[in-house]
Design a protein around this motif. Structure first.
Motif, PDB file in Angstrom:
ATOM      1  N   ASN A 124      42.177  50.468  -9.351  1.00 24.01           N
ATOM      2  CA  ASN A 124      43.020  49.659 -10.659  1.00 24.01           C
ATOM      3  C   ASN A 124      44.605  49.520  -9.571  1.00 24.01           C
ATOM      4  OD1 ASN A 124      41.600  51.011 -12.728  1.00 24.01           O
ATOM      5  ND2 ASN A 124      43.149  52.401 -13.303  1.00 24.01           N
ATOM      6  N   ASP A 125      44.029  47.994  -9.382  1.00 26.91           N
ATOM      7  CA  ASP A 125      45.648  47.458  -9.323  1.00 26.91           C
ATOM      8  C   ASP A 125      46.086  47.994  -7.272  1.00 26.91           C
ATOM      9  OD1 ASP A 125      47.367  46.033  -8.554  1.00 26.91           O
ATOM     10  OD2 ASP A 125      49.159  47.398  -9.633  1.00 26.91           O
ATOM     11  N   PRO A 126      44.427  47.172  -6.650  1.00 25.79           N
ATOM     12  CA  PRO A 126      44.989  47.608  -5.379  1.00 25.79           C
ATOM     13  C   PRO A 126      45.492  47.668  -4.442  1.00 25.79           C
ATOM     14  CG  PRO A 126      42.891  46.920  -5.636  1.00 25.79           C
ATOM     15  CD  PRO A 126      43.688  46.563  -6.775  1.00 25.79           C
ATOM     16  N   ASP A 127      46.395  48.563  -3.631  1.00 23.51           N
ATOM     17  CA  ASP A 127      47.133  48.298  -2.571  1.00 23.51           C
ATOM     18  C   ASP A 127      47.117  47.787  -1.667  1.00 23.51           C
ATOM     19  OD1 ASP A 127      49.403  49.578  -4.961  1.00 23.51           O
ATOM     20  OD2 ASP A 127      47.928  51.090  -4.257  1.00 23.51           O
ATOM     21  N   PRO A 128      48.309  47.706  -0.452  1.00 16.49           N
ATOM     22  CA  PRO A 128      48.434  46.828   0.445  1.00 16.49           C
ATOM     23  C   PRO A 128      47.892  47.602   1.746  1.00 16.49           C
ATOM     24  CG  PRO A 128      50.591  46.417  -0.047  1.00 16.49           C
ATOM     25  CD  PRO A 128      49.684  47.078  -1.335  1.00 16.49           C
ATOM     26  N   PHE A 129      48.044  48.419   1.032  1.00 16.76           N
ATOM     27  CA  PHE A 129      47.279  49.248   3.408  1.00 16.76           C
ATOM     28  C   PHE A 129      46.236  49.232   2.581  1.00 16.76           C
ATOM     29  CE2 PHE A 129      47.384  53.578   1.143  1.00 16.76           C
ATOM     30  CZ  PHE A 129      48.393  53.565  -0.109  1.00 16.76           C
ATOM     31  N   MET A 130      45.673  49.357   4.226  1.00 11.77           N
ATOM     32  CA  MET A 130      44.120  49.804   3.947  1.00 11.77           C
ATOM     33  C   MET A 130      43.594  51.300   3.537  1.00 11.77           C
ATOM     34  SD  MET A 130      40.892  48.664   5.309  1.00 11.77           S
ATOM     35  CE  MET A 130      41.492  47.896   6.342  1.00 11.77           C
ATOM     36  N   CYS A 131      42.658  51.367   2.202  1.00  7.94           N
ATOM     37  CA  CYS A 131      42.106  52.145   1.934  1.00  7.94           C
ATOM     38  C   CYS A 131      40.838  52.248   2.473  1.00  7.94           C
ATOM     39  CB  CYS A 131      42.531  52.368   0.324  1.00  7.94           C
ATOM     40  SG  CYS A 131      41.949  51.062  -0.876  1.00  7.94           S
ATOM     41  N   PHE A 132      39.645  51.227   2.639  1.00  6.81           N
ATOM     42  CA  PHE A 132      39.215  51.789   3.328  1.00  6.81           C
ATOM     43  C   PHE A 132      38.384  52.503   4.675  1.00  6.81           C
ATOM     44  CE2 PHE A 132      38.707  48.057   1.148  1.00  6.81           C
ATOM     45  CZ  PHE A 132      37.676  47.878  -0.105  1.00  6.81           C
ATOM     46  N   GLU A 133      37.390  53.835   4.266  1.00  4.12           N
ATOM     47  CA  GLU A 133      37.782  54.740   5.446  1.00  4.12           C
ATOM     48  C   GLU A 133      36.326  55.087   5.805  1.00  4.12           C
ATOM     49  OE1 GLU A 133      39.574  59.229   6.833  1.00  4.12           O
ATOM     50  OE2 GLU A 133      39.983  57.740   4.702  1.00  4.12           O
ATOM     51  N   ALA A 134      35.692  55.084   6.705  1.00  4.27           N
ATOM     52  CA  ALA A 134      34.231  55.317   7.379  1.00  4.27           C
ATOM     53  C   ALA A 134      33.846  57.272   7.048  1.00  4.27           C
ATOM     54  CB  ALA A 134      33.705  54.385   8.243  1.00  4.27           C
ATOM     55  N   ALA A 135      33.002  57.746   7.187  1.00  2.00           N
ATOM     56  CA  ALA A 135      32.130  59.546   6.731  1.00  2.00           C
ATOM     57  C   ALA A 135      31.595  59.555   8.139  1.00  2.00           C
ATOM     58  CB  ALA A 135      31.573  59.192   5.539  1.00  2.00           C
ATOM     59  N   SER A 136      32.210  60.474   8.701  1.00  2.00           N
ATOM     60  CA  SER A 136      31.732  60.217   9.791  1.00  2.00           C
ATOM     61  C   SER A 136      30.221  60.398  10.099  1.00  2.00           C
ATOM     62  CB  SER A 136      32.050  62.262  10.606  1.00  2.00           C
ATOM     63  OG  SER A 136      31.178  62.909   9.785  1.00  2.00           O
ATOM     64  N   PRO A 137      29.754  60.374  11.101  1.00  2.00           N
ATOM     65  CA  PRO A 137      28.430  60.229  11.329  1.00  2.00           C
ATOM     66  C   PRO A 137      27.742  61.557  11.358  1.00  2.00           C
ATOM     67  CG  PRO A 137      29.370  59.238  13.820  1.00  2.00           C
ATOM     68  CD  PRO A 137      30.300  60.137  12.696  1.00  2.00           C
ATOM     69  N   THR A 138      27.504  62.165  10.931  1.00  2.00           N
ATOM     70  CA  THR A 138      27.866  63.870  10.540  1.00  2.00           C
ATOM     71  C   THR A 138      27.650  63.564   9.639  1.00  2.00           C
ATOM     72  OG1 THR A 138      29.556  64.955  11.277  1.00  2.00           O
ATOM     73  CG2 THR A 138      28.244  65.037  13.191  1.00  2.00           C
ATOM     74  N   ALA A 139      28.048  62.492   8.530  1.00  2.00           N
ATOM     75  CA  ALA A 139      27.952  63.155   7.105  1.00  2.00           C
ATOM     76  C   ALA A 139      26.857  62.990   6.389  1.00  2.00           C
ATOM     77  CB  ALA A 139      29.336  62.335   6.599  1.00  2.00           C
ATOM     78  N   ILE A 140      26.538  63.464   5.767  1.00  2.00           N
ATOM     79  CA  ILE A 140      25.505  63.820   5.267  1.00  2.00           C
ATOM     80  C   ILE A 140      25.642  63.085   3.412  1.00  2.00           C
ATOM     81  CG2 ILE A 140      24.575  65.625   6.009  1.00  2.00           C
ATOM     82  CD1 ILE A 140      24.961  67.138   3.658  1.00  2.00           C
TER      83      ILE A 140
END
Length: 251
Positions: free
Chosen positions: A25-41
Motif C-alpha cells: 500500500n502507498d509505496p515509499d520512495p526508498f528502495m524496497c526491491f531486493e533479490a534473493a541470493s543465488p542459493t535461494a530455493i
C-alpha cells in the motif's frame, strides 16, 4: 547480514518470471526491491498460518548439508520480523495481509543458520528464512523482473516488529519507522504489545494458574503435592513425595 544468522550475501539472482501479485500500500520512495541470493530455493506456499510464517515442504538436510538439521520440514518462520500473535489485536489482519501477498504462490527463500544452535530450524522445528516474491513490472515501457523482500513489506504496511537482537539490515528499521510515522496497520492503535512480551505474559499466566490449582499434600510435615495416579487397582490421588510420604485418597 547478521551476527545471529548467517546467509549468503553474494551477487543476487532474481530467478524465473512470476505472475503479478498485490504490491504494498502507498509505496515509499526508498528502495524496497531486493533479490534473493543465488542459493535461494523456490517453494510453494501451501498455507499461511500467521503473519510471519507459512507451510510448505522442504527436504532441509539435503539442501543445507547440515547433519544437525532435520531431514524434512513443513513450516517456515521469517527470520528478522515478528508479527502479532493471532490472539493479539492485529494478528489476524497480519495473517490476512500475508495471505493476500503470497498465498497459493511460489516464493524464494534464503535459509538462515541460527548461530546459537548450529541449525536452520527454531525450537518448534520451523526452518528460518528470509522470503522473497518475484514479479514482472512495467517501467517506462520496459518489462523488468524484480524480487521483493516480504519481511520488508510486512514492516512497511505495519504488520510486524523488527527482531533487533538478530541485527537485520538498516532498511528493516527504516521500513518500521515509515509504518509508525504513517500509522499503518497496528500503528493505527495505541499501546501495541510486542509479540514476544505477549507470549511471555501468556506463559507466566499459565504457570500462575497451574501453581494455584496444585493441591498440597495434607500429611503433616510433607512438602509434596497431590498428583493423579492410575494403577491396576484404580485411579486415586497420591503424594508426589512417594515413597517418603504414602498419603493417598480416592478421586
Amino acid at each position: 547480514m547478521t551476527a545471529a544468522y548467517a546467509e549468503d550475501n553474494a551477487a543476487r539472482s532474481p530467478g524465473p518470471e512470476r505472475s503479478k501479485s498485490p504490491v504494498m500500500n502507498d509505496p515509499d520512495p526508498f528502495m524496497c526491491f531486493e533479490a534473493a541470493s543465488p542459493t535461494a530455493i523456490e517453494v510453494p506456499v501451501l498455507e499461511v498460518f500467521d503473519g510471519d510464517g507459512f507451510r510448505t515442504k522442504i527436504a532441509l538436510r539435503q539442501l543445507t548439508g547440515n547433519p544437525n538439521d532435520p531431514a524434512e520440514v513443513d513450516a517456515i518462520r521469517f527470520g528478522f520480523i515478528d508479527a502479532p500473535e493471532l490472539e493479539q489485536r492485529g494478528g489476524r489482519e497480519a495473517r490476512d495481509f500475508l495471505t493476500a501477498l503470497i498465498g497459493g504462490r511460489n516464493v524464494w527463500i534464503d535459509i538462515l543458520l541460527k548461530m546459537d544452535t548450529g541449525k536452520s530450524v527454531d525450537r518448534y522445528g520451523r526452518v528460518v528464512v528470509v522470503p522473497y516474491l518475484g514479479d514482472r513490472y512495467l517501467f517506462s515501457n520496459r518489462s523488468l523482473y524484480l524480487t521483493r523482500n516480504i519481511e520488508i513489506e510486512m514492516l512497511l504496511n505495519g504488520w510486524a516488529w523488527v527482531l533487533e537482537r538478530y541485527g537485520p539490515d538498516e532498511i528493516y528499521f527504516e521500513a518500521l519507522e515509515v509504518a509508525q510515522r504513517n500509522k499503518r496497520g497496528i500503528w493505527a492503535w495505541e499501546d501495541n504489545v510486542r509479540p514476544w512480551i505477549f507470549k511471555d505474559r501468556k506463559y507466566n499466566d499459565r504457570r500462575s494458574k497451574k501453581s494455584k490449582t496444585v493441591e498440597k499434600c495434607p500429611a503433616e510435615g510433607c512438602v509434596g503435592s497431590l498428583v493423579k495416579r492410575n494403577v491396576k487397582f484404580g485411579v486415586f490421588y497420591g503424594c508426589s513425595n512417594y515413597p517418603n510420604c504414602t498419603y493417598s485418597r480416592s478421586i
